[in-house]
Write an enzyme that holds these catalytic residues in place. Structure first.
Site, mmCIF file in Angstrom:
data_model
loop_
_atom_site.group_PDB
_atom_site.id
_atom_site.type_symbol
_atom_site.label_atom_id
_atom_site.label_comp_id
_atom_site.label_asym_id
_atom_site.label_seq_id
_atom_site.Cartn_x
_atom_site.Cartn_y
_atom_site.Cartn_z
ATOM 1 N N LYS A 52 65.596 30.927 78.283
ATOM 2 C CA LYS A 52 64.302 31.249 78.165
ATOM 3 C C LYS A 52 63.550 31.507 79.452
ATOM 4 O O LYS A 52 62.798 32.504 79.417
ATOM 5 C CB LYS A 52 63.729 29.971 77.578
ATOM 6 N N GLN A 96 62.068 20.989 75.395
ATOM 7 C CA GLN A 96 63.288 21.417 74.493
ATOM 8 C C GLN A 96 63.864 19.975 74.091
ATOM 9 O O GLN A 96 63.715 18.908 74.389
ATOM 10 C CB GLN A 96 64.518 21.826 75.540
ATOM 11 N N ASP A 119 55.488 26.442 71.276
ATOM 12 C CA ASP A 119 56.545 26.060 70.432
ATOM 13 C C ASP A 119 55.693 25.780 68.950
ATOM 14 O O ASP A 119 56.394 26.021 67.889
ATOM 15 C CB ASP A 119 57.247 24.745 70.517
HETATM 16 N N1 GUN Z 1 65.407 22.778 69.993
HETATM 17 C C1 GUN Z 1 65.941 23.749 69.181
HETATM 18 N N2 GUN Z 1 65.397 24.494 68.746
HETATM 19 C C2 GUN Z 1 64.149 24.384 69.370
HETATM 20 C C3 GUN Z 1 62.947 25.328 69.554
HETATM 21 O O1 GUN Z 1 62.682 26.194 69.131
HETATM 22 N N3 GUN Z 1 62.110 24.807 70.705
HETATM 23 C C4 GUN Z 1 62.366 23.610 71.356
HETATM 24 N N4 GUN Z 1 61.472 23.209 72.209
HETATM 25 N N5 GUN Z 1 63.461 22.994 71.073
HETATM 26 C C5 GUN Z 1 64.270 23.401 70.129
#
Ligand code: GUN
Length: 304
Positions: A52, A96, A119
């Site tokens: 990311k 995350q 998110d």
């Molecule tokens: N863990 C698994 N998928 C995601 C996501 O799309 N965003 C975040 N923040 N954590 C995750």
């Protein structure tokens, strides 16, 4: 032969568009910024977050990776999030998941300013999405819609069946499909005759989190199958159940001792009219949509 929906190419097109928007913002003196919070040492999370942050760099988005220790408390995390909420150079905050057991995940997600919730996990954004108001939508479900639209697959009036009801994927995916005028069914572990439901699907979205769960008998011939699953398998018998005769996969499995399989049994893809492969289907869209959400948040926060 079913059509393979190339998530890598679609994600590349979206990232290109985002990079152009970043340039336009830069001309006005605005640089979107993303803070990515990665707690502890979960290997998969480290890979995702690094990817990311790297994509931000590629697109000209400012990014900062924050790595609190595994044993951080909820209170310390709240302080950290509040500081990010107050920062002018940060437009998006990503925490995350999963987080370590001792921290209150819901309290933390609730603490993120909805305006910076790239998110789309905050209840305010979930509610706005539900109500059909402008909202930051969760990245993976938003990516599913982009794949369908950019592949020319009709959604309006189609039967869409979502298997899985998570807050992160299943529920928001169903809501976004509904907003595109699909007739939406959400299935889950208590659904009485799952195969009967999934066989009605013109668009089948698999978001269960179990390797190869959707079998060929569950797919209507010609349906579009969207596989959201990312499951690492290491068991040889399980591997050969799914991939026997696939020389490339067999070589990779022999070398690494594991491979990634989605929630759809690869043999079920053969029944479909079109499908997203794993890897290379929905996965790349998640990051592309995060970038798009970060730019959207930067614009919205400034009333642009
Ligand atoms: N863990 C698994 N998928 C995601 C996501 O799309 N965003 C975040 N923040 N954590 C995750």
């Amino acid at each position: 032969m079913p059509k393979i929906l190339d998530g890598v190419a679609i994600a590349a097109a979206i990232k290109q568009e985002v990079a152009e928007q970043v340039k336009v913002l830069a001309a006005g003196g605005v640089r979107p910024g993303l803070a990515a919070v990665l707690v502890g040492n979960v290997a998969a999370s480290q890979i995702y977050v690094r990817s990311k942050v790297q994509t931000c760099e590629e697109l000209g988005i400012f990014s900062e990776m924050i790595t609190p220790p595994e044993d951080i408390t909820t209170e310390a995390m709240l302080d950290l999030i509040n500081a990010l909420n107050d920062r002018e150079d940060i437009d998006g905050i990503l925490i995350q998941l999963p987080l370590p057991k001792q921290v209150d995940t819901k309290a933390l997600l609730d603490a993120v300013s909805p305006a910076k919730d790239v998110d789309g996990f905050h209840p305010v954004n979930a509610g706005r999405l539900q109500a059909g108001r402008p909202a930051l939508a969760p990245c993976t479900p938003a990516g599913v819609i982009e794949i369908l639209k950019r592949s020319g697959i009709p959604i309006s009036g189609q039967n869409a069946v979502v298997v899985g009801r998570s807050d992160i994927v299943g529920k928001p995916a169903a809501m976004l499909l509904l907003h595109q005028n699909a007739t939406v069914t959400i299935c889950h572990s208590k659904t009485r005759d799952l195969a009967a439901e999934t066989r009605e699907a013109d668009i089948l979205v698999a978001a269960i989190g179990r390797a190869g769960f959707i079998t060929p008998e569950m797919v209507k011939p010609g349906a579009t199958v969207i596989d959201v699953g990312i499951n690492r398998i290491t068991d040889e018998a399980e591997f050969y159940k799914f991939f026997k005769g696939d020389a490339k996969r067999e070589a990779a499995f022999a070398k690494r001792g594991s491979t990634i399989v989605g929630d759809v049994d690869p043999r079920a893809f053969e029944v479909a009219g079109a499908y997203t492969p794993v890897p290379g289907g929905v996965g790349p869209l998640t990051i592309a949509m995060l970038m798009a959400n970060t730019v959207q948040a930067a614009k919205m926060r400034r009333g642009l």
